[in-house]
Write an enzyme that holds these catalytic residues in place. Sequence first.
Site, PDB file in Angstrom:
ATOM      1  N   ASP A   1       2.079   5.353  -8.645  1.00  0.00           N
ATOM      2  CA  ASP A   1       2.003   4.244  -9.593  1.00  0.00           C
ATOM      3  C   ASP A   1       0.860   4.504 -10.567  1.00  0.00           C
ATOM      4  OD1 ASP A   1       4.059   2.732  -8.302  1.00  0.00           O
ATOM      5  OD2 ASP A   1       2.611   2.256  -6.742  1.00  0.00           O
TER       6      ASP A   1
ATOM      7  N   ASP B   1       5.363   7.235  -3.492  1.00  0.00           N
ATOM      8  CA  ASP B   1       5.568   7.242  -4.942  1.00  0.00           C
ATOM      9  C   ASP B   1       4.213   7.184  -5.647  1.00  0.00           C
ATOM     10  OD1 ASP B   1       4.771   4.536  -4.685  1.00  0.00           O
ATOM     11  OD2 ASP B   1       6.858   3.927  -4.408  1.00  0.00           O
TER      12      ASP B   1
ATOM     13  N   ASP C   1      -4.246  -6.199  -4.067  1.00  0.00           N
ATOM     14  CA  ASP C   1      -4.334  -6.922  -2.794  1.00  0.00           C
ATOM     15  C   ASP C   1      -5.451  -6.417  -1.881  1.00  0.00           C
ATOM     16  OD1 ASP C   1      -2.859  -4.581  -2.414  1.00  0.00           O
ATOM     17  OD2 ASP C   1      -1.097  -5.575  -1.560  1.00  0.00           O
TER      18      ASP C   1
HETATM   19  P1  ATP Z   1       3.650   2.353  -0.762  1.00  0.00           P
HETATM   20  O1  ATP Z   1       3.094   3.577  -0.174  1.00  0.00           O
HETATM   21  O2  ATP Z   1       4.475   1.601   0.180  1.00  0.00           O
HETATM   22  O3  ATP Z   1       4.303   2.528  -2.102  1.00  0.00           O
HETATM   23  P2  ATP Z   1       1.727   0.911  -2.308  1.00  0.00           P
HETATM   24  O4  ATP Z   1       0.325   0.489  -1.984  1.00  0.00           O
HETATM   25  O5  ATP Z   1       1.870   1.885  -3.422  1.00  0.00           O
HETATM   26  O6  ATP Z   1       2.363   1.439  -0.987  1.00  0.00           O
HETATM   27  P3  ATP Z   1       3.442  -0.791  -3.808  1.00  0.00           P
HETATM   28  O7  ATP Z   1       4.263  -1.919  -3.328  1.00  0.00           O
HETATM   29  O8  ATP Z   1       4.102   0.405  -4.361  1.00  0.00           O
HETATM   30  O9  ATP Z   1       2.524  -0.387  -2.593  1.00  0.00           O
HETATM   31  O10 ATP Z   1       2.421  -1.375  -4.862  1.00  0.00           O
HETATM   32  C1  ATP Z   1       1.563  -0.541  -5.651  1.00  0.00           C
HETATM   33  C2  ATP Z   1       0.204  -1.180  -5.809  1.00  0.00           C
HETATM   34  O11 ATP Z   1       0.347  -2.397  -6.546  1.00  0.00           O
HETATM   35  C3  ATP Z   1      -0.473  -1.574  -4.503  1.00  0.00           C
HETATM   36  O12 ATP Z   1      -1.200  -0.498  -3.957  1.00  0.00           O
HETATM   37  C4  ATP Z   1      -1.370  -2.704  -4.959  1.00  0.00           C
HETATM   38  O13 ATP Z   1      -2.540  -2.222  -5.562  1.00  0.00           O
HETATM   39  C5  ATP Z   1      -0.536  -3.382  -6.033  1.00  0.00           C
HETATM   40  N1  ATP Z   1       0.274  -4.492  -5.494  1.00  0.00           N
HETATM   41  C6  ATP Z   1       1.573  -4.445  -5.124  1.00  0.00           C
HETATM   42  N2  ATP Z   1       2.008  -5.638  -4.701  1.00  0.00           N
HETATM   43  C7  ATP Z   1       0.965  -6.471  -4.793  1.00  0.00           C
HETATM   44  C8  ATP Z   1       0.770  -7.844  -4.510  1.00  0.00           C
HETATM   45  N3  ATP Z   1       1.752  -8.582  -4.037  1.00  0.00           N
HETATM   46  N4  ATP Z   1      -0.450  -8.378  -4.758  1.00  0.00           N
HETATM   47  C9  ATP Z   1      -1.459  -7.619  -5.266  1.00  0.00           C
HETATM   48  N5  ATP Z   1      -1.342  -6.323  -5.535  1.00  0.00           N
HETATM   49  C10 ATP Z   1      -0.149  -5.737  -5.305  1.00  0.00           C
HETATM   50 MG    MG Z   2       3.664   2.582  -4.267  1.00  0.00          MG
END
Ligand code: ATP
Ligand code: MG
Length: 429
Positions: free
Chosen positions: A60, A58, A137
Amino acid sequence: MNNTGDVLRIPEAEHNIARESISKNALKVLDRLNEAGFESYLVGGGVRDLLLGKRPKDFDISTNASPDEVRQLFKNCRLIGRRFRLAHVVFGRDVIEVATFRAAHSEGEGGATGDGGRIVRDNVYGGTVADDAARRDFTVNALYYNIADGCVLDFYNGIEDLRRSQLAFIGEAQARIVEDPVRALRAARFAAKLDFSIAADALAAIEREHSKLGDIPPARLFDEVLKLLQTGHGLDSLEKLNELDLFQYLFPSADNRLKQGDEKAAQMFNLALQNTDKRIREELAVTPAFIYAVFLWPEVSEIAAKLQEQGEPPVQALHLAADEVIPGQLKRTSLPRRFSVPMREIWTLQPRFQKTQGKRAKLLIGNRRFRAGYDFLCLRAQIGEVPQALCDTWERMQQTPEAQAAIEASRQRASPVRRPRGRKKSRSQ
Ligand code: ATP
Ligand code: MG
Protein backbone atom coordinates in the site's frame (compact mmCIF):
# COMPACT_ATOMS: atom_id res chain seq x y z
CA MET A 1 7.93 6.46 25.07
CA ASN A 2 7.01 7.94 21.78
CA ASN A 3 3.26 7.80 21.48
CA THR A 4 3.08 11.48 20.72
CA GLY A 5 3.48 11.52 16.98
CA ASP A 6 7.07 12.86 17.08
CA VAL A 7 8.89 11.19 14.26
CA LEU A 8 11.72 8.74 14.67
CA ARG A 9 13.75 8.44 11.46
CA ILE A 10 15.50 5.12 10.91
CA PRO A 11 18.18 5.37 8.22
CA GLU A 12 18.63 2.74 5.53
CA ALA A 13 21.64 1.15 7.23
CA GLU A 14 19.65 0.45 10.41
CA HIS A 15 16.73 -1.58 9.07
CA ASN A 16 16.35 -4.60 6.82
CA ILE A 17 14.17 -3.22 4.02
CA ALA A 18 15.82 -3.25 0.62
CA ARG A 19 14.40 -1.76 -2.54
CA GLU A 20 14.62 -5.20 -4.15
CA SER A 21 12.13 -6.72 -1.73
CA ILE A 22 9.38 -4.36 -2.92
CA SER A 23 7.21 -5.35 -5.86
CA LYS A 24 8.16 -3.84 -9.22
CA ASN A 25 4.69 -2.35 -9.61
CA ALA A 26 4.77 -0.64 -6.23
CA LEU A 27 8.20 0.78 -7.10
CA LYS A 28 6.85 2.09 -10.39
CA VAL A 29 4.04 3.92 -8.61
CA LEU A 30 6.34 5.35 -5.93
CA ASP A 31 8.91 6.48 -8.50
CA ARG A 32 6.38 8.17 -10.71
CA LEU A 33 4.74 10.00 -7.81
CA ASN A 34 8.15 11.19 -6.61
CA GLU A 35 9.21 12.27 -10.10
CA ALA A 36 6.01 14.31 -10.40
CA GLY A 37 7.04 16.15 -7.26
CA PHE A 38 4.75 14.44 -4.78
CA GLU A 39 5.72 12.87 -1.49
CA SER A 40 5.03 9.14 -1.40
CA TYR A 41 5.67 6.25 0.96
CA LEU A 42 5.17 2.57 1.23
CA VAL A 43 3.06 2.01 4.33
CA GLY A 44 0.93 -0.50 6.23
CA GLY A 45 1.28 -4.25 6.02
CA GLY A 46 3.99 -4.05 3.35
CA VAL A 47 6.44 -2.20 5.58
CA ARG A 48 5.42 -4.10 8.72
CA ASP A 49 5.86 -7.50 7.12
CA LEU A 50 9.17 -6.61 5.45
CA LEU A 51 10.54 -5.42 8.79
CA LEU A 52 9.41 -8.74 10.28
CA GLY A 53 11.22 -10.58 7.48
CA LYS A 54 7.94 -11.88 6.02
CA ARG A 55 6.67 -11.67 2.46
CA PRO A 56 3.96 -8.98 2.30
CA LYS A 57 0.53 -9.84 0.95
CA ASP A 58 0.30 -6.52 -0.84
CA PHE A 59 1.91 -3.10 -0.98
CA ASP A 60 0.00 0.00 0.00
CA ILE A 61 1.14 3.51 -0.80
CA SER A 62 0.40 6.81 0.86
CA THR A 63 0.93 10.17 -0.81
CA ASN A 64 0.13 13.87 -0.69
CA ALA A 65 -1.24 13.65 -4.27
CA SER A 66 -5.04 13.78 -4.30
CA PRO A 67 -6.91 10.83 -5.85
CA ASP A 68 -7.52 12.93 -8.96
CA GLU A 69 -3.85 13.84 -9.23
CA VAL A 70 -2.97 10.15 -8.93
CA ARG A 71 -5.42 9.36 -11.70
CA GLN A 72 -3.82 11.93 -13.96
CA LEU A 73 -0.44 10.25 -13.53
CA PHE A 74 -1.58 6.68 -14.25
CA LYS A 75 -3.65 5.53 -17.19
CA ASN A 76 -4.32 2.25 -15.41
CA CYS A 77 -5.95 3.92 -12.42
CA ARG A 78 -9.45 3.93 -11.02
CA LEU A 79 -10.90 5.64 -7.99
CA ILE A 80 -12.90 3.62 -5.50
CA GLY A 81 -14.73 4.10 -2.22
CA ARG A 82 -17.06 6.87 -1.17
CA ARG A 83 -16.48 7.03 2.54
CA PHE A 84 -12.74 6.68 2.09
CA ARG A 85 -11.74 7.58 -1.45
CA LEU A 86 -8.72 5.72 -2.79
CA ALA A 87 -6.89 5.23 -6.06
CA HIS A 88 -6.20 1.75 -7.38
CA VAL A 89 -3.40 1.50 -9.89
CA VAL A 90 -4.01 -1.71 -11.76
CA PHE A 91 -1.31 -3.92 -13.29
CA GLY A 92 -3.17 -6.98 -14.55
CA ARG A 93 -4.22 -8.82 -11.41
CA ASP A 94 -1.90 -6.84 -9.18
CA VAL A 95 -3.49 -3.77 -7.66
CA ILE A 96 -1.49 -1.09 -5.88
CA GLU A 97 -3.62 0.91 -3.50
CA VAL A 98 -2.76 4.58 -3.21
CA ALA A 99 -4.28 6.59 -0.36
CA THR A 100 -4.05 10.35 0.01
CA PHE A 101 -2.93 11.95 3.28
CA ARG A 102 -6.04 13.21 5.06
CA ALA A 103 -5.99 16.46 6.97
CA ALA A 104 -7.24 16.80 10.51
CA HIS A 105 -10.69 18.35 10.26
CA SER A 106 -13.85 19.06 12.14
CA GLU A 107 -17.29 17.98 10.95
CA GLY A 108 -18.15 19.31 7.56
CA GLU A 109 -17.47 18.94 3.91
CA GLY A 110 -15.54 15.80 3.11
CA GLY A 111 -15.53 14.35 6.61
CA ALA A 112 -18.18 13.19 9.00
CA THR A 113 -18.83 11.08 12.05
CA GLY A 114 -22.16 9.66 13.06
CA ASP A 115 -23.66 6.99 15.30
CA GLY A 116 -21.92 8.11 18.46
CA GLY A 117 -18.49 8.80 17.02
CA ARG A 118 -18.22 6.34 14.17
CA ILE A 119 -16.32 7.68 11.15
CA VAL A 120 -18.67 7.66 8.20
CA ARG A 121 -16.62 9.75 5.80
CA ASP A 122 -13.01 10.87 5.73
CA ASN A 123 -12.15 12.71 2.55
CA VAL A 124 -10.48 15.98 3.53
CA TYR A 125 -7.13 16.06 1.75
CA GLY A 126 -4.16 18.35 2.26
CA GLY A 127 -2.71 16.57 5.28
CA THR A 128 0.88 15.67 6.06
CA VAL A 129 2.44 12.26 6.52
CA ALA A 130 2.14 12.84 10.27
CA ASP A 131 -1.62 13.43 9.91
CA ASP A 132 -1.80 10.26 7.87
CA ALA A 133 -0.01 8.26 10.56
CA ALA A 134 -2.38 9.51 13.26
CA ARG A 135 -5.35 8.03 11.38
CA ARG A 136 -4.00 4.52 11.11
CA ASP A 137 -5.07 1.78 13.50
CA PHE A 138 -2.05 0.10 15.11
CA THR A 139 1.42 1.49 15.75
CA VAL A 140 2.97 -1.34 13.70
CA ASN A 141 0.74 -0.39 10.75
CA ALA A 142 1.94 3.23 10.73
CA LEU A 143 5.51 2.75 9.57
CA TYR A 144 6.49 4.55 6.37
CA TYR A 145 9.27 3.62 3.99
CA ASN A 146 10.62 6.31 1.70
CA ILE A 147 12.30 4.87 -1.40
CA ALA A 148 13.91 8.24 -2.13
CA ASP A 149 16.27 8.06 0.86
CA GLY A 150 15.67 4.55 2.25
CA CYS A 151 14.47 5.87 5.63
CA VAL A 152 11.68 4.35 7.70
CA LEU A 153 9.52 6.87 9.56
CA ASP A 154 8.08 5.79 12.88
CA PHE A 155 5.63 8.19 14.54
CA TYR A 156 4.17 6.01 17.29
CA ASN A 157 6.79 3.54 18.45
CA GLY A 158 5.81 0.99 15.86
CA ILE A 159 9.35 -0.40 15.67
CA GLU A 160 9.40 -0.96 19.41
CA ASP A 161 6.00 -2.68 19.28
CA LEU A 162 7.23 -4.87 16.41
CA ARG A 163 10.17 -5.88 18.58
CA ARG A 164 7.83 -6.65 21.48
CA SER A 165 5.35 -8.47 19.17
CA GLN A 166 2.59 -6.23 20.40
CA LEU A 167 -0.48 -4.68 18.81
CA ALA A 168 -1.22 -1.30 20.32
CA PHE A 169 -3.63 1.30 19.05
CA ILE A 170 -2.39 4.71 18.06
CA GLY A 171 -3.95 7.09 20.56
CA GLU A 172 -6.73 6.18 22.92
CA ALA A 173 -7.89 2.58 22.41
CA GLN A 174 -11.48 3.18 23.43
CA ALA A 175 -11.95 6.09 21.01
CA ARG A 176 -10.29 4.21 18.15
CA ILE A 177 -12.64 1.23 18.53
CA VAL A 178 -15.73 3.45 18.77
CA GLU A 179 -14.59 5.36 15.69
CA ASP A 180 -14.39 2.12 13.74
CA PRO A 181 -15.48 -1.10 15.50
CA VAL A 182 -14.03 -3.20 12.65
CA ARG A 183 -10.67 -2.46 14.25
CA ALA A 184 -11.60 -5.08 16.86
CA LEU A 185 -11.68 -7.69 14.07
CA ARG A 186 -8.46 -6.31 12.68
CA ALA A 187 -6.86 -6.75 16.10
CA ALA A 188 -7.93 -10.41 16.11
CA ARG A 189 -6.63 -10.86 12.59
CA PHE A 190 -3.20 -9.35 13.15
CA ALA A 191 -2.80 -11.07 16.52
CA ALA A 192 -3.44 -14.39 14.75
CA LYS A 193 -1.45 -13.66 11.61
CA LEU A 194 1.60 -12.18 13.32
CA ASP A 195 1.34 -14.13 16.58
CA PHE A 196 1.31 -10.82 18.46
CA SER A 197 -0.21 -10.01 21.82
CA ILE A 198 -2.87 -7.31 22.09
CA ALA A 199 -2.04 -4.42 24.45
CA ALA A 200 -4.06 -4.38 27.67
CA ASP A 201 -5.92 -1.13 26.92
CA ALA A 202 -6.86 -2.42 23.45
CA LEU A 203 -8.15 -5.67 24.94
CA ALA A 204 -10.23 -3.78 27.50
CA ALA A 205 -11.69 -1.50 24.83
CA ILE A 206 -12.54 -4.45 22.58
CA GLU A 207 -14.27 -6.18 25.45
CA ARG A 208 -16.27 -3.07 26.36
CA GLU A 209 -17.26 -2.01 22.86
CA HIS A 210 -17.50 -5.13 20.71
CA SER A 211 -21.29 -5.04 20.54
CA LYS A 212 -20.87 -2.08 18.14
CA LEU A 213 -19.82 -4.63 15.53
CA GLY A 214 -23.50 -5.45 15.30
CA ASP A 215 -24.02 -2.15 13.42
CA ILE A 216 -21.44 -2.72 10.69
CA PRO A 217 -22.83 -3.29 7.17
CA PRO A 218 -22.75 -6.99 6.17
CA ALA A 219 -20.74 -6.28 3.00
CA ARG A 220 -17.88 -4.83 5.02
CA LEU A 221 -17.94 -7.78 7.39
CA PHE A 222 -17.79 -10.14 4.42
CA ASP A 223 -14.53 -8.46 3.35
CA GLU A 224 -13.19 -8.99 6.86
CA VAL A 225 -14.25 -12.65 6.82
CA LEU A 226 -12.18 -13.17 3.68
CA LYS A 227 -9.14 -11.55 5.25
CA LEU A 228 -9.56 -13.46 8.51
CA LEU A 229 -10.29 -16.90 7.15
CA GLN A 230 -8.93 -17.06 3.62
CA THR A 231 -5.45 -15.64 3.79
CA GLY A 232 -3.61 -18.58 5.32
CA HIS A 233 -4.18 -18.17 9.05
CA GLY A 234 -7.84 -19.07 9.39
CA LEU A 235 -7.46 -21.54 12.22
CA ASP A 236 -5.56 -19.09 14.42
CA SER A 237 -8.01 -16.33 13.50
CA LEU A 238 -10.98 -18.41 14.61
CA GLU A 239 -9.25 -19.09 17.90
CA LYS A 240 -8.61 -15.37 18.44
CA LEU A 241 -12.15 -14.44 17.42
CA ASN A 242 -13.48 -16.87 19.99
CA GLU A 243 -11.10 -15.63 22.64
CA LEU A 244 -12.30 -12.06 22.08
CA ASP A 245 -15.93 -13.19 21.67
CA LEU A 246 -16.15 -11.62 18.21
CA PHE A 247 -17.14 -14.70 16.19
CA GLN A 248 -20.81 -14.09 17.07
CA TYR A 249 -20.84 -11.00 14.81
CA LEU A 250 -19.69 -13.01 11.80
CA PHE A 251 -21.34 -16.42 12.10
CA PRO A 252 -23.95 -16.29 14.87
CA SER A 253 -25.30 -19.82 14.43
CA ALA A 254 -21.82 -21.39 14.34
CA ASP A 255 -20.87 -19.32 17.38
CA ASN A 256 -23.91 -20.66 19.23
CA ARG A 257 -22.85 -24.23 18.50
CA LEU A 258 -19.40 -23.58 19.89
CA LYS A 259 -20.83 -21.92 22.99
CA GLN A 260 -23.14 -24.89 23.56
CA GLY A 261 -20.08 -27.15 23.50
CA ASP A 262 -20.95 -28.91 20.25
CA GLU A 263 -17.72 -30.93 19.85
CA LYS A 264 -18.48 -32.20 16.37
CA ALA A 265 -19.15 -28.71 15.05
CA ALA A 266 -15.92 -27.46 16.63
CA GLN A 267 -13.99 -30.32 15.09
CA MET A 268 -15.51 -29.73 11.67
CA PHE A 269 -14.74 -25.98 11.75
CA ASN A 270 -11.16 -26.59 12.80
CA LEU A 271 -10.54 -29.27 10.19
CA ALA A 272 -12.02 -27.10 7.44
CA LEU A 273 -9.86 -24.12 8.41
CA GLN A 274 -6.78 -26.33 8.66
CA ASN A 275 -7.47 -27.56 5.13
CA THR A 276 -8.02 -24.02 3.87
CA ASP A 277 -4.75 -22.82 5.44
CA LYS A 278 -2.93 -25.76 3.88
CA ARG A 279 -4.44 -25.11 0.46
CA ILE A 280 -3.32 -21.48 0.65
CA ARG A 281 0.22 -22.55 1.57
CA GLU A 282 0.16 -24.82 -1.46
CA GLU A 283 -1.23 -21.99 -3.59
CA LEU A 284 -4.43 -23.89 -4.42
CA ALA A 285 -7.74 -22.14 -4.95
CA VAL A 286 -10.05 -21.55 -1.98
CA THR A 287 -13.62 -20.31 -1.97
CA PRO A 288 -15.78 -18.68 0.69
CA ALA A 289 -18.59 -20.98 -0.53
CA PHE A 290 -16.88 -23.89 1.20
CA ILE A 291 -16.19 -22.20 4.51
CA TYR A 292 -19.72 -20.78 4.68
CA ALA A 293 -21.07 -24.27 3.85
CA VAL A 294 -19.10 -25.60 6.81
CA PHE A 295 -20.10 -22.95 9.35
CA LEU A 296 -23.79 -23.16 8.51
CA TRP A 297 -23.89 -26.96 8.18
CA PRO A 298 -24.67 -27.88 11.81
CA GLU A 299 -27.85 -25.83 11.69
CA VAL A 300 -28.78 -26.68 8.10
CA SER A 301 -28.30 -30.42 8.59
CA GLU A 302 -30.25 -30.41 11.85
CA ILE A 303 -33.24 -28.64 10.31
CA ALA A 304 -33.06 -30.85 7.21
CA ALA A 305 -33.04 -34.01 9.37
CA LYS A 306 -36.23 -32.86 11.12
CA LEU A 307 -37.90 -32.12 7.78
CA GLN A 308 -36.91 -35.55 6.53
CA GLU A 309 -38.54 -37.14 9.56
CA GLN A 310 -41.68 -35.29 8.51
CA GLY A 311 -41.49 -36.89 5.07
CA GLU A 312 -39.54 -34.42 2.91
CA PRO A 313 -37.14 -36.09 0.46
CA PRO A 314 -33.47 -35.48 1.44
CA VAL A 315 -32.51 -32.93 -1.24
CA GLN A 316 -35.73 -30.98 -0.84
CA ALA A 317 -35.27 -31.00 2.94
CA LEU A 318 -31.81 -29.46 2.50
CA HIS A 319 -33.17 -26.76 0.20
CA LEU A 320 -35.87 -25.86 2.71
CA ALA A 321 -33.35 -25.80 5.56
CA ALA A 322 -31.05 -23.58 3.48
CA ASP A 323 -33.95 -21.18 2.84
CA GLU A 324 -34.44 -20.94 6.57
CA VAL A 325 -30.80 -20.48 7.58
CA ILE A 326 -29.26 -18.31 4.84
CA PRO A 327 -31.28 -15.10 5.43
CA GLY A 328 -30.18 -14.95 9.09
CA GLN A 329 -26.55 -15.25 8.05
CA LEU A 330 -26.85 -12.55 5.38
CA LYS A 331 -27.96 -10.06 8.03
CA ARG A 332 -24.48 -10.42 9.54
CA THR A 333 -22.13 -10.97 6.65
CA SER A 334 -23.16 -10.79 3.05
CA LEU A 335 -22.33 -13.59 0.65
CA PRO A 336 -22.47 -12.75 -3.05
CA ARG A 337 -24.61 -15.07 -5.14
CA ARG A 338 -21.61 -16.45 -6.95
CA PHE A 339 -20.73 -18.06 -3.61
CA SER A 340 -24.16 -18.75 -2.08
CA VAL A 341 -25.26 -20.82 -5.09
CA PRO A 342 -22.27 -23.21 -4.90
CA MET A 343 -22.62 -23.34 -1.10
CA ARG A 344 -26.15 -24.68 -1.51
CA GLU A 345 -24.94 -27.13 -4.15
CA ILE A 346 -22.28 -28.48 -1.79
CA TRP A 347 -25.07 -29.26 0.69
CA THR A 348 -27.57 -30.72 -1.76
CA LEU A 349 -24.95 -33.01 -3.29
CA GLN A 350 -24.46 -34.77 0.05
CA PRO A 351 -27.42 -37.19 -0.17
CA ARG A 352 -26.38 -38.10 -3.71
CA PHE A 353 -23.05 -39.47 -2.45
CA GLN A 354 -24.97 -42.24 -0.68
CA LYS A 355 -25.43 -44.10 -3.98
CA THR A 356 -22.12 -45.30 -5.33
CA GLN A 357 -23.45 -47.54 -8.11
CA GLY A 358 -25.15 -46.98 -11.43
CA LYS A 359 -25.58 -44.21 -13.92
CA ARG A 360 -26.43 -41.51 -11.40
CA ALA A 361 -23.18 -42.11 -9.52
CA LYS A 362 -21.23 -41.69 -12.77
CA LEU A 363 -23.11 -38.50 -13.55
CA LEU A 364 -22.29 -37.15 -10.11
CA ILE A 365 -18.58 -37.30 -10.89
CA GLY A 366 -19.19 -34.96 -13.82
CA ASN A 367 -21.11 -32.47 -11.67
CA ARG A 368 -19.35 -29.10 -11.56
CA ARG A 369 -19.40 -29.13 -7.74
CA PHE A 370 -18.30 -32.72 -7.42
CA ARG A 371 -14.86 -31.91 -5.99
CA ALA A 372 -16.15 -29.43 -3.43
CA GLY A 373 -19.00 -31.77 -2.51
CA TYR A 374 -16.57 -34.66 -2.15
CA ASP A 375 -14.20 -32.62 0.04
CA PHE A 376 -17.20 -31.72 2.19
CA LEU A 377 -18.18 -35.39 2.41
CA CYS A 378 -14.66 -36.27 3.59
CA LEU A 379 -14.87 -33.60 6.26
CA ARG A 380 -18.12 -35.17 7.45
CA ALA A 381 -16.43 -38.57 7.48
CA GLN A 382 -13.63 -37.16 9.61
CA ILE A 383 -16.09 -36.16 12.31
CA GLY A 384 -17.94 -39.48 12.08
CA GLU A 385 -21.05 -38.17 10.35
CA VAL A 386 -20.73 -40.60 7.43
CA PRO A 387 -18.60 -43.77 7.15
CA GLN A 388 -15.01 -43.27 6.03
CA ALA A 389 -15.57 -46.21 3.65
CA LEU A 390 -17.98 -44.04 1.65
CA CYS A 391 -15.24 -41.47 1.02
CA ASP A 392 -12.76 -44.19 0.16
CA THR A 393 -15.16 -45.59 -2.43
CA TRP A 394 -15.59 -42.19 -4.06
CA GLU A 395 -11.86 -41.64 -3.94
CA ARG A 396 -11.37 -44.90 -5.90
CA MET A 397 -14.16 -44.06 -8.33
CA GLN A 398 -12.43 -40.81 -9.28
CA GLN A 399 -9.27 -42.60 -10.36
CA THR A 400 -10.52 -44.14 -13.62
CA PRO A 401 -9.47 -42.30 -16.80
CA GLU A 402 -13.14 -41.83 -17.65
CA ALA A 403 -13.82 -40.16 -14.29
CA GLN A 404 -10.71 -37.97 -14.60
CA ALA A 405 -11.90 -36.76 -18.00
CA ALA A 406 -15.36 -35.97 -16.60
CA ILE A 407 -13.83 -34.02 -13.68
CA GLU A 408 -11.57 -32.06 -16.01
CA ALA A 409 -14.49 -31.22 -18.32
CA SER A 410 -16.60 -30.02 -15.41
CA ARG A 411 -13.71 -27.94 -14.09
CA GLN A 412 -13.54 -26.11 -17.42
CA ARG A 413 -17.27 -25.44 -17.23
CA ALA A 414 -17.12 -24.28 -13.62
CA SER A 415 -14.31 -21.79 -14.07
CA PRO A 416 -14.63 -19.60 -17.13
CA VAL A 417 -11.57 -17.50 -17.95
CA ARG A 418 -10.97 -15.14 -15.07
CA ARG A 419 -11.05 -11.51 -15.93
CA PRO A 420 -8.33 -9.54 -14.18
CA ARG A 421 -10.11 -7.69 -11.43
CA GLY A 422 -8.89 -5.61 -8.58
CA ARG A 423 -9.61 -6.33 -4.99
CA LYS A 424 -12.01 -4.06 -3.22
CA LYS A 425 -10.52 -2.75 -0.07
CA SER A 426 -12.07 -0.88 2.76
CA ARG A 427 -10.70 1.33 5.43
CA SER A 428 -11.86 3.69 8.19
CA GLN A 429 -15.39 3.63 6.86
P1 ATP B 1 -2.43 -7.12 5.27
O1 ATP B 1 -1.11 -7.75 5.39
O2 ATP B 1 -3.52 -8.00 5.68
O3 ATP B 1 -2.69 -6.44 3.95
P2 ATP B 1 -2.44 -4.42 6.22
O4 ATP B 1 -1.93 -3.84 7.51
O5 ATP B 1 -1.75 -3.96 4.99
O6 ATP B 1 -2.39 -5.97 6.38
P3 ATP B 1 -4.84 -3.47 5.04
O7 ATP B 1 -6.23 -3.84 5.36
O8 ATP B 1 -4.29 -3.79 3.72
O9 ATP B 1 -3.96 -4.12 6.17
O10 ATP B 1 -4.70 -1.92 5.32
C1 ATP B 1 -3.53 -1.17 4.98
C2 ATP B 1 -3.22 -0.15 6.05
O11 ATP B 1 -4.29 0.81 6.09
C3 ATP B 1 -3.12 -0.70 7.46
O12 ATP B 1 -1.82 -1.17 7.74
C4 ATP B 1 -3.49 0.51 8.29
O13 ATP B 1 -2.41 1.39 8.42
C5 ATP B 1 -4.54 1.19 7.43
N1 ATP B 1 -5.91 0.77 7.78
C6 ATP B 1 -6.65 -0.18 7.17
N2 ATP B 1 -7.86 -0.30 7.72
C7 ATP B 1 -7.90 0.59 8.72
C8 ATP B 1 -8.88 0.96 9.68
N3 ATP B 1 -10.06 0.37 9.70
N4 ATP B 1 -8.58 1.95 10.55
C9 ATP B 1 -7.37 2.57 10.51
N5 ATP B 1 -6.41 2.26 9.65
C10 ATP B 1 -6.65 1.28 8.76
MG1 MG C 1 -2.28 -4.43 3.01
